[in-house]
Design a protein around this motif. Structure first.
Motif, PDB file in Angstrom:
ATOM      1  N   GLU A   6      -6.950  13.914 -47.561  1.00  0.00           N
ATOM      2  CA  GLU A   6      -5.989  13.063 -46.868  1.00  0.00           C
ATOM      3  C   GLU A   6      -6.120  13.212 -45.359  1.00  0.00           C
ATOM      4  O   GLU A   6      -6.516  14.270 -44.860  1.00  0.00           O
ATOM      5  N   SER A   7      -5.751  12.177 -44.665  1.00  0.00           N
ATOM      6  CA  SER A   7      -5.705  12.212 -43.211  1.00  0.00           C
ATOM      7  C   SER A   7      -4.701  11.170 -42.728  1.00  0.00           C
ATOM      8  O   SER A   7      -4.212  10.353 -43.519  1.00  0.00           O
ATOM      9  N   GLY A   8      -4.405  11.225 -41.441  1.00  0.00           N
ATOM     10  CA  GLY A   8      -3.519  10.234 -40.866  1.00  0.00           C
ATOM     11  C   GLY A   8      -2.120  10.712 -40.563  1.00  0.00           C
ATOM     12  O   GLY A   8      -1.319   9.994 -39.962  1.00  0.00           O
ATOM     13  N   GLY A   9      -1.792  11.924 -40.997  1.00  0.00           N
ATOM     14  CA  GLY A   9      -0.476  12.453 -40.697  1.00  0.00           C
ATOM     15  C   GLY A   9      -0.370  12.846 -39.230  1.00  0.00           C
ATOM     16  O   GLY A   9      -1.331  12.800 -38.481  1.00  0.00           O
ATOM     17  N   GLY A  10       0.829  13.220 -38.848  1.00  0.00           N
ATOM     18  CA  GLY A  10       1.052  13.640 -37.473  1.00  0.00           C
ATOM     19  C   GLY A  10       2.506  13.556 -37.095  1.00  0.00           C
ATOM     20  O   GLY A  10       3.381  13.397 -37.963  1.00  0.00           O
ATOM     21  N   LEU A  11       2.757  13.666 -35.804  1.00  0.00           N
ATOM     22  CA  LEU A  11       4.110  13.599 -35.264  1.00  0.00           C
ATOM     23  C   LEU A  11       4.331  12.212 -34.678  1.00  0.00           C
ATOM     24  O   LEU A  11       3.514  11.724 -33.886  1.00  0.00           O
ATOM     25  N   VAL A  12       5.425  11.591 -35.061  1.00  0.00           N
ATOM     26  CA  VAL A  12       5.731  10.247 -34.583  1.00  0.00           C
ATOM     27  C   VAL A  12       7.228  10.135 -34.343  1.00  0.00           C
ATOM     28  O   VAL A  12       8.028  10.820 -35.000  1.00  0.00           O
ATOM     29  N   GLN A  13       7.603   9.293 -33.415  1.00  0.00           N
ATOM     30  CA  GLN A  13       9.024   9.062 -33.163  1.00  0.00           C
ATOM     31  C   GLN A  13       9.620   8.161 -34.231  1.00  0.00           C
ATOM     32  O   GLN A  13       8.913   7.336 -34.827  1.00  0.00           O
ATOM     33  N   ALA A  14      10.903   8.322 -34.454  1.00  0.00           N
ATOM     34  CA  ALA A  14      11.590   7.450 -35.392  1.00  0.00           C
ATOM     35  C   ALA A  14      11.378   5.993 -35.001  1.00  0.00           C
ATOM     36  O   ALA A  14      11.417   5.641 -33.818  1.00  0.00           O
ATOM     37  N   VAL A 113       3.560  14.953 -42.195  1.00  0.00           N
ATOM     38  CA  VAL A 113       4.166  13.867 -41.427  1.00  0.00           C
ATOM     39  C   VAL A 113       5.479  14.390 -40.864  1.00  0.00           C
ATOM     40  O   VAL A 113       6.325  14.887 -41.618  1.00  0.00           O
ATOM     41  N   ALA A 114       5.636  14.308 -39.565  1.00  0.00           N
ATOM     42  CA  ALA A 114       6.864  14.757 -38.910  1.00  0.00           C
ATOM     43  C   ALA A 114       7.409  13.613 -38.064  1.00  0.00           C
ATOM     44  O   ALA A 114       6.686  13.054 -37.237  1.00  0.00           O
ATOM     45  N   VAL A 115       8.648  13.287 -38.290  1.00  0.00           N
ATOM     46  CA  VAL A 115       9.287  12.182 -37.564  1.00  0.00           C
ATOM     47  C   VAL A 115      10.396  12.759 -36.696  1.00  0.00           C
ATOM     48  O   VAL A 115      11.310  13.417 -37.200  1.00  0.00           O
ATOM     49  N   SER A 116      10.303  12.514 -35.411  1.00  0.00           N
ATOM     50  CA  SER A 116      11.305  13.034 -34.483  1.00  0.00           C
ATOM     51  C   SER A 116      12.349  11.961 -34.182  1.00  0.00           C
ATOM     52  O   SER A 116      12.070  10.770 -34.190  1.00  0.00           O
TER      53      SER A 116
END
Length: 117
Positions: A6-14, A113-116
């Protein structure tokens, strides 16, 4: 044996978007079921989205209208397009593929996946 990466995850804003990919080590034509699951800290793993070889899709209620599962047999890849991300979407996302008539099931290692807010 099938390896999934898998790939494509990361930190993104709401409110943002991410596209997850799950690449199989061999032809995906035989996978009659593909799915994305997620596990948040302290919670059980849950099915996010799935697709059968006939194209029937299924989504957990919390992502309907925001996430889309798709596959490309030409690229041996399963995708999860995630739009309008929410904080509660934060989790480790893993893909699962099955060849049900052979009783085979394979998992990837997961992508965070992290959503801030």
């Amino acid at each position: 044996q099938v390896q999934l990466v898998e790939s494509g995850g990361g930190l993104v804003q709401a409110g943002g978007s991410l596209r997850l990919s799950c690449v199989a080590s061999r032809s995906s034509f035989s996978f009659n079921y593909v799915g994305w699951y997620r596990q948040a800290p302290g919670k059980q793993r849950e099915l996010v989205a799935s697709m059968t070889s006939g194209g029937t899709t299924n989504y957990v209620d919390s992502v309907k209208g925001r996430f889309t599962i798709s596959r490309s047999n030409a690229k041996n890849t399963v995708f999860l397009q995630m739009n309008s991300l929410k904080f509660e979407d934060t989790a480790v996302y893993s893909c699962n593929v099955r060849i049900t008539y052979l009783g085979q099931s394979y998992w990837g290692q997961g992508t965070q996946v992290a959503v801030s807010t």
